[in-house]
Structure formats: C-alpha cells, structure tokens
Design an enzyme around this catalytic site. Sequence first.
Site, short mmCIF file in Angstrom:
data_model
loop_
_atom_site.label_atom_id
_atom_site.label_comp_id
_atom_site.label_asym_id
_atom_site.label_seq_id
_atom_site.Cartn_x
_atom_site.Cartn_y
_atom_site.Cartn_z
N GLY A 16 -60.89 -19.44 -3.85
CA GLY A 16 -59.51 -19.71 -3.45
C GLY A 16 -59.35 -19.50 -1.96
O GLY A 16 -58.28 -19.08 -1.49
N GLY A 17 -60.41 -19.83 -1.21
CA GLY A 17 -60.47 -19.52 0.21
C GLY A 17 -59.45 -20.22 1.08
O GLY A 17 -59.27 -19.86 2.25
N ARG A 18 -58.76 -21.24 0.53
CA ARG A 18 -57.72 -21.92 1.29
C ARG A 18 -56.33 -21.46 0.86
O ARG A 18 -55.32 -22.07 1.24
CB ARG A 18 -57.86 -23.44 1.14
CG ARG A 18 -59.12 -24.00 1.74
CD ARG A 18 -59.22 -23.71 3.22
NE ARG A 18 -58.26 -24.49 3.99
CZ ARG A 18 -57.86 -24.20 5.22
NH1 ARG A 18 -58.32 -23.11 5.82
NH2 ARG A 18 -56.99 -24.97 5.85
N GLY A 19 -56.28 -20.41 0.07
CA GLY A 19 -55.00 -19.86 -0.36
C GLY A 19 -54.33 -19.07 0.75
O GLY A 19 -54.91 -18.83 1.82
N PHE A 20 -53.11 -18.64 0.48
CA PHE A 20 -52.28 -17.95 1.47
C PHE A 20 -52.96 -16.69 2.02
O PHE A 20 -53.30 -16.60 3.21
CB PHE A 20 -50.93 -17.64 0.84
CG PHE A 20 -50.04 -16.71 1.62
CD1 PHE A 20 -49.99 -16.76 3.00
CD2 PHE A 20 -49.24 -15.79 0.95
CE1 PHE A 20 -49.16 -15.91 3.73
CE2 PHE A 20 -48.40 -14.95 1.66
CZ PHE A 20 -48.38 -15.00 3.04
N ALA A 21 -53.21 -15.71 1.16
CA ALA A 21 -53.80 -14.45 1.61
C ALA A 21 -55.26 -14.64 2.02
O ALA A 21 -55.75 -13.99 2.96
CB ALA A 21 -53.69 -13.40 0.51
N TYR A 161 -48.94 -15.73 -16.48
CA TYR A 161 -49.70 -15.39 -15.28
C TYR A 161 -50.10 -13.91 -15.31
O TYR A 161 -51.27 -13.56 -15.10
CB TYR A 161 -48.88 -15.69 -14.03
CG TYR A 161 -49.53 -15.26 -12.73
CD1 TYR A 161 -50.49 -16.06 -12.13
CD2 TYR A 161 -49.20 -14.05 -12.12
CE1 TYR A 161 -51.09 -15.69 -10.94
CE2 TYR A 161 -49.80 -13.66 -10.93
CZ TYR A 161 -50.75 -14.48 -10.35
OH TYR A 161 -51.35 -14.09 -9.19
N LYS A 165 -53.90 -12.42 -15.70
CA LYS A 165 -54.41 -11.62 -14.59
C LYS A 165 -54.87 -10.25 -15.08
O LYS A 165 -55.88 -9.72 -14.61
CB LYS A 165 -53.34 -11.45 -13.50
CG LYS A 165 -53.04 -12.69 -12.70
CD LYS A 165 -54.18 -13.12 -11.81
CE LYS A 165 -54.27 -12.30 -10.54
NZ LYS A 165 -55.29 -12.86 -9.59
#
Length: 558
Positions: A16-21, A161, A165
């Site tokens: 998820g390297g292009r995600g926000f955090a 979700y 998680k």
Amino acid sequence: MAAIDGDGERWCALTGGRGFAARHLVQMLLRSQEWRVRIVDLGPSINLEPHEETGVVGEALKSGRAAYISADLRWKRQVSKAFHGVEVVFHMAAPDSSINNFELHYSVNVGGTKNVIDACIECKVKRLIYTSSPSVVFDGIHGIYNGKESMPYPIKFNDSYSETKAEAEKLVLRANGRNGLLTCCIRPSSIFGPGDRLLVPSLVAAARAGKSKYIIGDGNNMYDFTYVENVAYAHICAERTLATGGTAAVIVAGQAYFITNVEPIKFWEFMSLILEGLGYERPSIKIPAPVMMPIAYLVELIYKLFSCFGMSVPQLTPSRVRLLSCERTFSCSKARDHIGYEPIVSLKDGLRKTIDSFSHLRAVQFKRTSKVYAYLGNENVANTLLWKDKKQSLISVLFLAAIYYYFFASGYTLITAMAKLLSLSALFLFVHGMLPTKILGYNIEKMPPSYFHFSEENAHQFASSLGSSWNSLVGILRSLYKGRDWSLYLKVVITLLLVSFLGAMTVQSSYKIGIPALFIGVYIYEKWEDEIDGAFDRVRFEVLKLQSYVTKIFKRQQ
C-alpha cells in the site's frame, strides 16, 4: 530526526506504498539514508505528483534507491516476488475504511495479510510491522477513554473494516517467531495531515453542500488524532527496536501499540478548527445520535439495494454515526516505554501544516453581497428573512406564528391577546432563568441582561431612522408636485394600488399571506437577483418608451 549511519544497501518494502500514511513513511525512510525502499501497490505503474517528482521520492526512483512493484496482495506469488531480498516489510495496505463491504475487506485485510506473512517467511524477511487500527477494540457502542493495549477484542465490531483488521492483527501477532520472523502492530488513531484524501476533502465537500453545520451528539466527545508524520515515525521506532535484537526486541515482538499525538481534543472542535482554517463556518447545530441512527440505517439499506446500479458510497452510515458521537482516546504510555515513541509534530503544528496544504480547497473569501441583503440592512433582519441565521429565522417564524394564533386566529380582543402573550413570555423567561447551564450534556444558552437593554445609541438611531423616512416622504411629495418625474409617479401609483389591494383584504388574510410572502419573496429575489432585475429593466425600458411616445403626442396636440 537524525540520520542513522549505514551502507544504504538494505531493502525494505511497503505494501500500500502509495497510500496516505505510506507516502510519508517512504519519504522518512529515504531521508534516513539507511534504506532502499520498495514501494508495493496495486497500480500497474507509479504516477508521481509534481512535488514528488522533484522531491526525495523522484530522486530515489531515478538513482535506484527506490523501486516500484505492482502487486495484488490477494495473489501470493506477486507478494513473494515483491518481497524477494527484503529485510523489513511495513504492511500498510488496506481498502477504504468508509466502504462497508465485508468481502472486499476480508479478501485484502485477512487473505492479503496471510499472503504477506507467508511471503515474509518464504523470503526470509526478518521483521514485519503491521499498520492496524484502534477500531479493533471498538464495539461501536461503548466509548473508550485512555484505552490500553490490554483491552480485549469486542465480541461484535462496529463494521466489517474493524472486524477484518482485528483478524489480520491476530494473524500478524501469532506469526511472531515463525522461522525467525519478528512482528509488531501499530494502531494509529485518526490520521490527518497533508495528502489526506478522505477527512479534509469530505469536510470541505460537506461544507460546500451546506451540511457541515451539524454536530452529531452533544459535541463533547473527546478524540485522539495523530499527525501523519508521527504515524510514520512510530513505524520507524518499532522497526528500530525490533532490529536491536536484545531484550528490548524480545519485549516488543508480538505486541500491539496505540499511537496518537498525546493531545486529546473534542472531536467537533478538531473539525471546526480545520473548517475555520479553510474559511468555512464552524458546526453549531446539535443533533442527538439516536435521532440520526434510523436515518443512517435507511441510507445504508438504500445503498445496499442500489449499489449495483452505481450508487456512490453514502457518508451517513450507522457505523460512522457511532464513530462521530463516541469518545475515543488512547494511552501511548506503552509505546513510549517500549519503542521510545514521542510525537515529533504537535497537534497545533500538524493542523497548521494540514490547512496550508489544502489551500486550494479554501472557501471563496470575497462574495458579492446581494442587493436584497443590502436593502434589508445587512444585519439581523437580512439574516432572518434570508435564512442566513437559521436558528434566528426559526425563532422568528415561531414567534410570528404565535402572534397570528393569539391576535388573529383565536378571536380574542386585542387586550386579552396581549395579556396572554405577555403571560406566556413571562413564563418562558422565568423557567429559562431557573434552568441550569447544562442538561444531559447539552449547554443551555442564557440570555445576558444586555439583551433586554435599549441603549441610548439605539434610541438615537431609531429616531434618526424615523426622521429620515419622514424626509424621504416629503421629498417624494415635492417631486410629484413638480410634475416631471414620470418614473417616480408610476412607482407611487403602483405602491398605492398594492396598498389598496391589501386594504381590501381582512387583517387575518393579509397576515397569513403577507408574512410567508415576505420570507419567500426576499429569498427568491436573492437566488435569482440578476434574472429578476433584468426583467424589471426590460419592463422599465418599455414604460419609458411609452412615456416618450405619450409626451410627443401631447406636444403635437398643443
């Protein structure tokens, strides 16, 4: 944050390297000069934003210190390929939490995490840091105050979700020690900051649609928010501690940690600070959560029925109503003691940076004032009739309705109606004065004594207004006497015809028709001011042509 010496040849991977955090963690890792970073995400290729191309990420991709790999976590072979030769994995990938789709969340959060763990073991990855969520201990009903990591998972979760998680977190913690793999889970609370694609854009969209004025609940629920750079720093703190290999690593391995800014704040105050910073009004109208829940369930049901036809995901859902009205604060003492985490950016500075980064979403600062608003005095009358101040407008409507009921509809004499109205007012003031300042968490606004004071200045203004009106009337009479201003004459005639028409109606009918017409008329005029003015100008032009024609005929006859 000081850089750590190293040869820079070791690789780490971020799912998820292009995600926000994740974007902020990528930048922090590259700046440390310790790691080569493998960015793993769904997209077939990486599309950098302009500031990234000229920044540390763009330079690292060009120099080979960073690489992009397209991979779907639901396919183990793709994940294993992405992790080949990697020492550390930061598992941050997850679907949008606002989409309550169990199949999607389970396939990515649970199935994808299983593949990540298996790939880590297959590729001999040494450390796995998983980005979890505080929602894994939230049941959607009971608020959390200063929550500790010892809190158990709830029997029933707030949404799919949170449930998936929690399942993924369990898998990661149980995987600790398998084939030498050390694992750790980070639970950042309500992430915000530059690059956010959910919180601030949603707030602005609601503000522009006129929906941001509402507070769900009493507005006093406390929350823990976390600036995105602090979230990235917490991941690095956890990885560094696991990498020591000593007693500290043994303590941290297989543990979960809450991460916050350690500055709890009222949820709605935080939202207000962002909205105000971008030039929008603060939320002010409180709606109890129990009132919103049936509506939210109905919206969710409609979405389930029509989502197959392309209906967008609704903002109002039962799980979101619970999140917005419950208290959620968490303790960072365990993270501080075990991994040495302390926030590196304060809440105040984080808010400032966030607001500055969304300058393109600011409200329009200079808006043309409508004519009707200016005609009405730009103050209380205009705000009331044009529904700018909805609370004041509603009170005025109820007051006018009460006057109609007591004076016109009841059949009372004027004296009796006045007495009853004053009695009701006295009862209201007396009861209101007895009430405490707070009832069931809701603040009761008390009227200050100055509210009932008619100052000398106001008296002068009122007298000046009356004098000015009288002088204007005299000026009109003088203009009519000269017999030259046809336009003024027509206005007077039309006004008198209107008065004559209204005079033929009963007082009761005039009140019933006039008051609603006033509220509706000024509102409509403000909405279609240019069109209405244009129509009047065209009529005025035709009248002037007629006037000119009549004048010419009159001169010829003379």
